[in-house]
Scaffold this active site. Structure first.
Site, PDB file in Angstrom:
ATOM      1  N   ASP A 140       0.852  -1.178   0.000  1.00 45.04           N
ATOM      2  CA  ASP A 140       0.000   0.000   0.000  1.00 45.04           C
ATOM      3  C   ASP A 140       0.893   1.233   0.000  1.00 45.04           C
ATOM      4  O   ASP A 140       1.859   1.311   0.751  1.00 45.04           O
ATOM      5  CB  ASP A 140      -0.929  -0.016   1.219  1.00 45.04           C
ATOM      6  CG  ASP A 140      -1.989  -1.111   1.103  1.00 45.04           C
ATOM      7  OD1 ASP A 140      -2.390  -1.417  -0.037  1.00 45.04           O
ATOM      8  OD2 ASP A 140      -2.397  -1.668   2.132  1.00 45.04           O
ATOM      9  N   GLU A 197     -13.656  -3.603  -1.705  1.00 42.96           N
ATOM     10  CA  GLU A 197     -13.348  -3.402  -0.290  1.00 42.96           C
ATOM     11  C   GLU A 197     -14.679  -3.456   0.442  1.00 42.96           C
ATOM     12  O   GLU A 197     -15.565  -2.647   0.185  1.00 42.96           O
ATOM     13  CB  GLU A 197     -12.633  -2.066  -0.096  1.00 42.96           C
ATOM     14  CG  GLU A 197     -11.248  -2.102  -0.744  1.00 42.96           C
ATOM     15  CD  GLU A 197     -10.514  -0.771  -0.769  1.00 42.96           C
ATOM     16  OE1 GLU A 197     -11.102   0.256  -0.375  1.00 42.96           O
ATOM     17  OE2 GLU A 197      -9.344  -0.771  -1.180  1.00 42.96           O
TER      18      GLU A 197
END
Lengths: 253, 214
Positions: free
Chosen positions: A11, A130
């Site tokens: 990330d 998500e």
């Protein structure tokens, strides 16, 4: 047979590798290139780069990070975060990405899935979901890096996304992300049985039994690891040996 | 002349960046080109490609590259076709109609079976890492698989694959749902890989290095 893939997930915020909990509470982990090189050398089957603030603040340094990575990383790279249109996809592929993962932009405009799949092939279009649990057997899709509710049901969205041309689904459990409490097995299994494309489970790895659970019970085709690798709590090679001992078909390196 | 110089054919399709980087990592001097004279002058040639067969052949035809690539191959210099590049080495493809290929290794390009031998539906495209097994009768020494042990996994992304007319051209297969799928084929110094050596980690880089040594 195609083996279960062990994926290193990085990330990114600005130029840095970061790590959060529930996709928030970010901590800077260092230079993504150093980590990418290490995970490649450990034998990662694939890397996923996610610019986790790009959809909030517009364009990112991601293209540059991918271009650098492509000099040292010779396994497939999936890149996501802040992708809005076919031109963004083209730029990332030219920089060395093999696939793109898109969440926010395709929730807002689902046709983008079809546009990307037509132009670059469905194998290139990874639908990033998500999701947060709402009730038993029900998960809601969140956008903008876990910040915004969409009102969309994750399983319906997975099916629709594949109909529109997604060739793979990256399922990140917001509830489990960064908690080390194990993957959301039910969510992974629900998505993996709802569609006929590969499903990557992401979010929650803490210990080796979690890996076996998400493959054997969750029916995941691939598993993503982030902070366990970044903090050195696990290495891809050990994970591979563990899976192999449990009789799981993983790549021999 | 073996200066590790290699021309990568640029015909407006696919992601050629990774192939060039991987060849450079193996010590090659890479020229990415769609220019006939540069292709004719090259000591080895890589034909990459991702996408549909008809688009790929159209890209070659529009740039006048079909005959130069055929001449190159017949000159006995090493030619490597990767993924769609391997498929275009064959005679004909059945992808969305019937399309003629370069016909350098006689064979047909057919759809990867969407049912396993046991009958259940399997995922198409075939994406991921699969182990290489020797094609029946194939010997890997003197090929780009010389340093590659059987069982080595390589990365594939495809919905179609080549069936060589002459089984002796088969070099390596992988199994998908119990079916043998051609992973690599060879005729003289013309080689095709359905998999992506540039995305198959260190094993893939070793194959590219072998190609550069050929």
């Amino acid at each position: 047979m195609t083996s279960v893939r062990l994926i290193a997930r990085l990330d990114i915020k600005g130029p840095n590798l970061i790590k959060g909990v529930h996709l928030e509470g970010l901590r800077v982990m260092g230079d993504p290139q150093e980590h990418a090189r290490r995970y490649y050398e450990q034998g990662a089957d694939e890397l996923i780069y996610m610019d986790i603030v790009a959809s909030l603040y517009g364009r990112s340094k991601l293209t540059e990070i991918v271009r650098r990575a492509a000099h040292d990383v010779f396994v497939p790279m999936t890149v996501g975060g802040g992708i809005r249109n076919v031109d963004d996809v083209r730029d990332l592929l030219r920089a060395g990405a093999d696939k793109v993962a898109i969440n926010t932009a395709v929730v807002r405009r689902p046709e983008l899935i079809t546009e990307v799949a037509r132009r670059f092939g469905s194998q290139c279009m990874v639908l990033s979901i998500e999701a947060k649990r709402q009730a038993p057997g029900r998960w809601e899709v969140y956008t903008d890096c876990g910040r915004e509710r969409s009102g969309v049901d994750a399983l319906e969205w997975a099916r629709r996304g594949v109909d529109l041309g997604a060739g793979e689904i990256l399922v990140t459990s917001i509830d489990r992300e960064g908690t080390r409490s194990g993957f959301d097995i039910e969510l992974t299994r629900a998505v993996a049985t709802a569609v006929r494309v590969p499903v990557i489970a992401s979010g929650g790895y803490g210990e080796p039994k979690h890996l076996l659970e998400v493959i054997q019970d969750g029916a995941a085709d691939a598993v993503a690891f982030a902070d366990a690798l970044h903090y050195g709590r696990a290495a891809i090679g050990e994970l591979r040996e563990h899976a192999q001992r449990a009789g799981i078909n993983v790549r021999m390196t | 002349m073996n200066d590790r110089q290699v021309a990568v054919v640029d015909y407006g399709i696919g992601n050629v960046f990774s192939v060039c980087r991987a060849l450079e990592r193996c010590g090659a001097k890479v020229i990415l080109t769609g220019d006939v004279s540069q292709i004719e002058a090259a000591s080895r040639l890589v034909l990459p490609g991702v996408g549909a067969f008809a688009d790929g052949m159209l890209g070659l035809r529009e740039r006048g590259l079909v005959e130069p690539i055929r001449r190159f191959a017949r000159s006995g210099r090493p030619l490597l076709g990767i993924c769609l590049g391997m498929q275009m080495l064959a005679t004909v493809s059945e992808e969305f109609g019937r399309h003629e290929g370069l016909n350098l290794i006689p064979g047909r390009v057919v759809a990867v079976p969407d049912r396993a031998l046991e009958g259940h539906l399997q995922k198409i495209p075939h994406v991921g890492w699969s182990a290489l097994v020797a094609a029946p009768g194939a010997i890997w020494s003197e090929s780009l698989l010389r340093d590659t042990p059987e069982g080595t996994a390589v990365y594939l992304v495809h919905s179609f694959s080549v069936v060589p007319d002459d089984h002796r051209h088969g070099l390596a297969d992988c199994l998908y749902g119990g079916h043998r799928i051609a992973a690599a084929m060879r005729s003289g110094r013309i080689v095709g890989c359905q998999f992506h050596p540039e995305k198959s980690g260190e094993a893939g880089l070793r194959m590219l290095a072998q190609f550069l040594d050929a």
